[in-house]
Design an enzyme around this catalytic site. Structure first.
Site, PDB file in Angstrom:
ATOM      1  N   ASP A 200       0.818  -1.195   0.000  1.00 16.59           N
ATOM      2  CA  ASP A 200       0.000   0.000   0.000  1.00 16.59           C
ATOM      3  C   ASP A 200       0.862   1.258   0.000  1.00 16.59           C
ATOM      4  OD1 ASP A 200      -1.975   1.812   0.215  1.00 16.59           O
ATOM      5  OD2 ASP A 200      -2.836   1.033   2.066  1.00 16.59           O
TER       6      ASP A 200
ATOM      7  N   ASP B 135      -1.868   6.775  -6.471  1.00 17.35           N
ATOM      8  CA  ASP B 135      -2.061   5.644  -5.570  1.00 17.35           C
ATOM      9  C   ASP B 135      -2.114   4.336  -6.337  1.00 17.35           C
ATOM     10  OD1 ASP B 135      -2.599   4.205  -3.242  1.00 17.35           O
ATOM     11  OD2 ASP B 135      -4.740   4.321  -3.612  1.00 17.35           O
TER      12      ASP B 135
END
Ligand SMILES: *[C@@H]1O[C@H](CO)[C@@H](O)[C@H](O)[C@H]1NC(C)=O
Ligand SMILES: *[C@@H]1O[C@H](CO)[C@@H](O)[C@H](O)[C@H]1NC(C)=O
Ligand SMILES: *[C@@H]1O[C@H](CO)[C@@H](O)[C@H](O)[C@H]1NC(C)=O
Ligand SMILES: *[C@@H]1O[C@H](CO)[C@@H](O)[C@H](O)[C@H]1NC(C)=O
Length: 434
Positions: A109, A311
């Site tokens: 992540d 992201d």
């Protein structure tokens, strides 16, 4: 609840001293980045259609948006982490924890900082299919002392001293998920060649993961920009650099995640834009999107302040309103094909795939970098006949996310030392073979 849990945890402890020492990994290294929906993933479900996968991806995107925006909006006194939803990113890596090493799949992540896994003996854990990490079975495991610099890298309201002066941590997430436990050191390895002998991560004895009940995740590997992330821990040994080149959606093979010298992207086509990470509390990778050109038409955002988060864990691209509306109008006009009546959720523009479809030139204008997108970055074939635009509106004022479909077939390098993000258009299938 905090006090009680810390009390429980205090019963577990033994005092020990450790220091971070990431070994020098001169040449860099690379590991497989496994898409959660690919055949190599433990999540793989061959009966799911592209549309089903996209619907799931969309709900993940929405909750990540909420998490990021809350994180950016929260003021200094509040812990941004407390709003985080430990929402499953899109990519997994294989890690091996402890000595002897035990294989695990963890979510990687770029929007998280602290790496954590569920630990035994567990006071309360969510279901996972594989056994818990048992620190006592690992000969390289040590606890982080609470007065060490490592422990105080956590914000004050997220750490405490245990009964035997070990570092306790707590992370409470916006969706009522949480992880509480001890900060520990143990070796984390990424395969045969690369081992970080003293990785610092959270060993969670009291966890709940309301977002995912599949039993698949064992934890999160944080690639964020903050001081606790894997990138910061590897630090100088990888020159604070990593990169990836993502394969198209539904691709059967793994993409690569590269660190250190191997992460450096070169060539005439490389363009770079500043990473605008504002507060030391906020560990998201922010860029400034000045505008987008579609065909002959350039739309300006009028923003200069880092209006978009890049992201790897979000699938779709979410654009703030009303910029999204202008973008959609311009895209429809330029393509000149009517949208179908019943556009499947979460999309806003879909049309029957047709041979004479001419993809309009689409350029993203970041500060100092223009990026020309390809059809794969903007459209996905859904239900075998519909082409759908993979850009959707952001429901939170002022926040946009450049999702991972927009990164496909680009080498994307995050250089935290120089605070720049670089792109180079590439065929990731070729690159990942080499
Ligand atoms: C391990 O190292 C060798 C020699 O440096 C290299 O050829 C090989 O590709 C590496 N393997 C992995 C999985 O990185
Ligand atoms: C964990 O989450 C589930 C699902 O939201 C909830 O039903 C359960 O009560 C939670 N457990 C704890 C210990 O908070
Ligand atoms: C950083 O954040 C502060 C407030 O949180 C804001 O006033 C400032 O303009 C931001 N700076 C940049 C460069 O975005
Ligand atoms: C990006 O494109 C715009 C519009 O075509 C142009 O004015 C600008 O100079 C370009 N910037 C870079 C860094 O190439």
């Amino acid at each position: 609840m905090n006090a009680l849990v810390f009390f429980i945890l205090a019963l577990y402890s033994v005092f020990s001293i450790s220091i971070i020492e990431a070994s020098k990994i001169e040449s860099g290294f690379s590991i497989d980045l496994i898409h959660r929906d690919s055949a190599m993933s433990p999540y793989y479900n061959p009966s799911m259609s592209t549309l089903d996968l996209l619907k799931n991806a969309d709900s993940r995107s929405s909750s990540r948006l909420k998490r990021f925006s809350l994180s950016l909006l929260s003021n200094e006194n509040e812990s941004p982490e407390s709003f985080i939803i430990p929402n499953n990113g899109d990519f997994l890596i294989r890690i091996y924890i402890g000595t002897p090493p035990v294989e695990r799949f963890a979510i990687v992540d770029t929007g998280s900082d602290l790496t954590w896994v569920q630990c035994s003996p567990c006071a309360s854990c969510f279901h996972q299919d594989t056994p818990l990490y048992v620190s006592s079975k690992s000969s390289t495991f040590t606890k982080v002392p609470c007065h060490s610099q490592s422990c105080t890298l956590l914000p004050p309201n997220q750490h405490a001293c245990g009964k035997s002066q070990q570092c306790l941590y707590s992370l409470f997430y916006g969706d009522k998920s949480f992880t509480l436990g001890e900060l520990v050191f143990d070796s984390i390895s990424f395969g045969s060649n690369v081992t970080i002998p003293k990785s610092m991560f959270g060993c969670g004895y009291y966890n709940n993961f309301t977002a995912d009940t599949s039993g698949k995740p064992v934890g999160i590997v944080g690639l964020g920009a903050g001081p606790l992330s894997l990138i910061s821990q590897l630090g100088d040994s990888i020159g604070r650099k990593f990169s990836y080149c993502l394969l198209p959606f539904n691709s059967k093979s793994a993409s690569k995640l590269k660190f250190g010298n191997q992460a450096i992207i070169k060539g005439d086509s490389v363009v770079s834009t500043p990473l605008l990470m504002n507060s030391s509390q906020h560990f998201l990778y922010q860029l400034n999107l000045q505008g987008i050109t579609i065909g002959q038409n350039t739309l300006q955002t009028g923003r200069t302040d880092g209006n978009i988060v890049i992201d790897s864990g979000t699938t779709l691209t979410l654009l703030e309103q009303p910029f999204f509306d202008n973008f959609l109008t311009s895209m429809k006009q330029t393509i000149g094909i009517e949208s179908v009546q019943n556009v499947p959720k979460p999309f806003h523009y879909c049309f029957p795939s047709q041979p004479n479809f001419k993809f309009p030139s689409t350029i993203l204008h970041f500060n100092g970098a223009n990026i020309t997108l390809t059809p794969l970055n903007l459209f996905l074939l859904v239900e075998n006949y519909l082409l759908c635009l993979t850009v959707v509106p952001s429901h939170i004022q002022g926040f946009s996310i450049l999702g991972n479909l927009a990164h496909v077939n680009f080498q994307v390098e995050y250089d935290l030392e120089r605070k720049i993000l670089s792109f180079a258009a590439s065929d990731c299938t070729d690159l990942n073979l080499s």
